[in-house]
Design a protein around this motif. Sequence first.
Motif, PDB file in Angstrom:
ATOM      1  N   CYS A   1       0.825  -1.208   0.000  1.00 32.79           N
ATOM      2  CA  CYS A   1       0.000   0.000   0.000  1.00 32.79           C
ATOM      3  C   CYS A   1       0.861   1.260   0.000  1.00 32.79           C
ATOM      4  O   CYS A   1       0.415   2.312  -0.466  1.00 32.79           O
ATOM      5  CB  CYS A   1      -0.964  -0.001   1.187  1.00 32.79           C
ATOM      6  SG  CYS A   1      -0.272   0.558   2.751  1.00 32.79           S
ATOM      7  N   LEU A   2       2.090   1.177   0.479  1.00 38.11           N
ATOM      8  CA  LEU A   2       2.982   2.329   0.472  1.00 38.11           C
ATOM      9  C   LEU A   2       3.714   2.495  -0.852  1.00 38.11           C
ATOM     10  O   LEU A   2       3.840   3.601  -1.371  1.00 38.11           O
ATOM     11  CB  LEU A   2       4.036   2.210   1.592  1.00 38.11           C
ATOM     12  CG  LEU A   2       3.635   2.602   2.999  1.00 38.11           C
ATOM     13  CD1 LEU A   2       4.791   2.350   3.953  1.00 38.11           C
ATOM     14  CD2 LEU A   2       3.220   4.069   3.056  1.00 38.11           C
ATOM     15  N   ALA A   3       4.213   1.385  -1.391  1.00 35.19           N
ATOM     16  CA  ALA A   3       5.142   1.479  -2.517  1.00 35.19           C
ATOM     17  C   ALA A   3       4.709   0.729  -3.757  1.00 35.19           C
ATOM     18  O   ALA A   3       5.466   0.685  -4.735  1.00 35.19           O
ATOM     19  CB  ALA A   3       6.520   0.963  -2.070  1.00 35.19           C
ATOM     20  N   GLY A   4       3.531   0.124  -3.766  1.00 34.32           N
ATOM     21  CA  GLY A   4       3.156  -0.690  -4.906  1.00 34.32           C
ATOM     22  C   GLY A   4       3.825  -2.053  -4.847  1.00 34.32           C
ATOM     23  O   GLY A   4       4.369  -2.456  -3.822  1.00 34.32           O
ATOM     24  N   THR A   5       3.802  -2.758  -5.963  1.00 29.74           N
ATOM     25  CA  THR A   5       4.371  -4.099  -6.017  1.00 29.74           C
ATOM     26  C   THR A   5       5.866  -4.021  -6.275  1.00 29.74           C
ATOM     27  O   THR A   5       6.300  -3.510  -7.311  1.00 29.74           O
ATOM     28  CB  THR A   5       3.703  -4.927  -7.126  1.00 29.74           C
ATOM     29  OG1 THR A   5       2.287  -4.946  -6.913  1.00 29.74           O
ATOM     30  CG2 THR A   5       4.228  -6.349  -7.121  1.00 29.74           C
ATOM     31  N   ILE A   6       6.658  -4.543  -5.346  1.00 28.96           N
ATOM     32  CA  ILE A   6       8.114  -4.585  -5.488  1.00 28.96           C
ATOM     33  C   ILE A   6       8.536  -6.045  -5.464  1.00 28.96           C
ATOM     34  O   ILE A   6       8.373  -6.735  -4.460  1.00 28.96           O
ATOM     35  CB  ILE A   6       8.811  -3.789  -4.370  1.00 28.96           C
ATOM     36  CG1 ILE A   6       8.403  -2.318  -4.458  1.00 28.96           C
ATOM     37  CG2 ILE A   6      10.320  -3.925  -4.476  1.00 28.96           C
ATOM     38  CD1 ILE A   6       9.021  -1.447  -3.393  1.00 28.96           C
ATOM     39  N   SER A   7       9.050  -6.514  -6.564  1.00 32.61           N
ATOM     40  CA  SER A   7       9.344  -7.931  -6.732  1.00 32.61           C
ATOM     41  C   SER A   7      10.740  -8.298  -6.236  1.00 32.61           C
ATOM     42  O   SER A   7      11.607  -7.441  -6.073  1.00 32.61           O
ATOM     43  CB  SER A   7       9.214  -8.315  -8.213  1.00 32.61           C
ATOM     44  OG  SER A   7      10.105  -7.550  -9.000  1.00 32.61           O
TER      45      SER A   7
END
Length: 339
Positions: free
Chosen positions: A257-263
């Motif tokens: 919710c803070l940074a989006g999807t980080i893989s």
Amino acid sequence: MRGRKRNPWLIPLLAVLLPVGAVLAVCVGKYPVTPWESLSVLWGALTGGGSADQMTSNVVLGLRVPRILASILVGAALSVSGAAYQGVFQNPLISPDFLGVSGGACVGAAAAILLSLTSGWIQLFAFAGGLLAVGLTVALPLLLRSRANLMLVLSGIIVGSAMSSLLGFLKYTADPETQLAAITYWTMGGFNYLALEDLLPALPFLLVPAVVLILMGWRIDVLSMGETEARALGLPVSAVRGTVILCATLLTASSVCLAGTISWVGLTIPHLGRMLAGPGHTRLLPVSALLGGLFLLVVDTLTRTIGAEEMPVSILTGLVGAPFYGWLLWRQRRAGHAL
């Protein structure tokens, strides 16, 4: 690897490198800031003094400090949740979003963007979407009256695929000139435009579950031996597994919710932590937190400095994480260690 498992200097070294890296990251960017200026701004923010000009203060406090704090917290949260998931489910290929958290959060954020809501509401919708997806994932095995780990993993795949399809539908209905670009950029992950006001509400959901998981390290060790052995040792398996899943899910949902999807962060960093600190979760979880925070801090600093335009974080984590994970697999195979 065995000689590295008891290195007493590992955690103190990482604990020193992290703030040093944070101070250097404050100084790096399109608008250069000297270490003295950055320290002056930070000291002025704490004491009400300081001698830096207004432009430098705005860059340091308004732009760089919030995203640096967020990158450290998100990197630590994803790494801790990944290590906890892998230990509980005894599967080193599990990543923090395997229960459908990221897919649900992306759907929630996309819905908020389509409704033209502000960034705070986008984060709230993303958090709610992630928790809703996990709720569906956990509900499916209960409806099928199955408590097997494999069924939970399969449920996560089903819910994740459904959320991916729903996200595609929302993209199809979005305005291609404005909303579609915003949805696409958000799902690729990043810390730009993140303010302290956005970070503060998420702090309890990032710090409390991480501390709980670190304190439960020895219980995760027992659970990773297998359910039969854990029950024989008197461990309440269902309660421990449920607590670990809940805490890891809160960490993942808060990060998305803070940074989006980080893989790749939650998949790769726990493997590096095992290589440096050994498989015991009492040491692995804090080491993973420090490594994850340091890794994502470096990646975020690179995304805003290496090109004319800022690069989404997941692009660089994928470019770094995929070959690094392949190298880790090759190294462990060569050393004769099972994955």
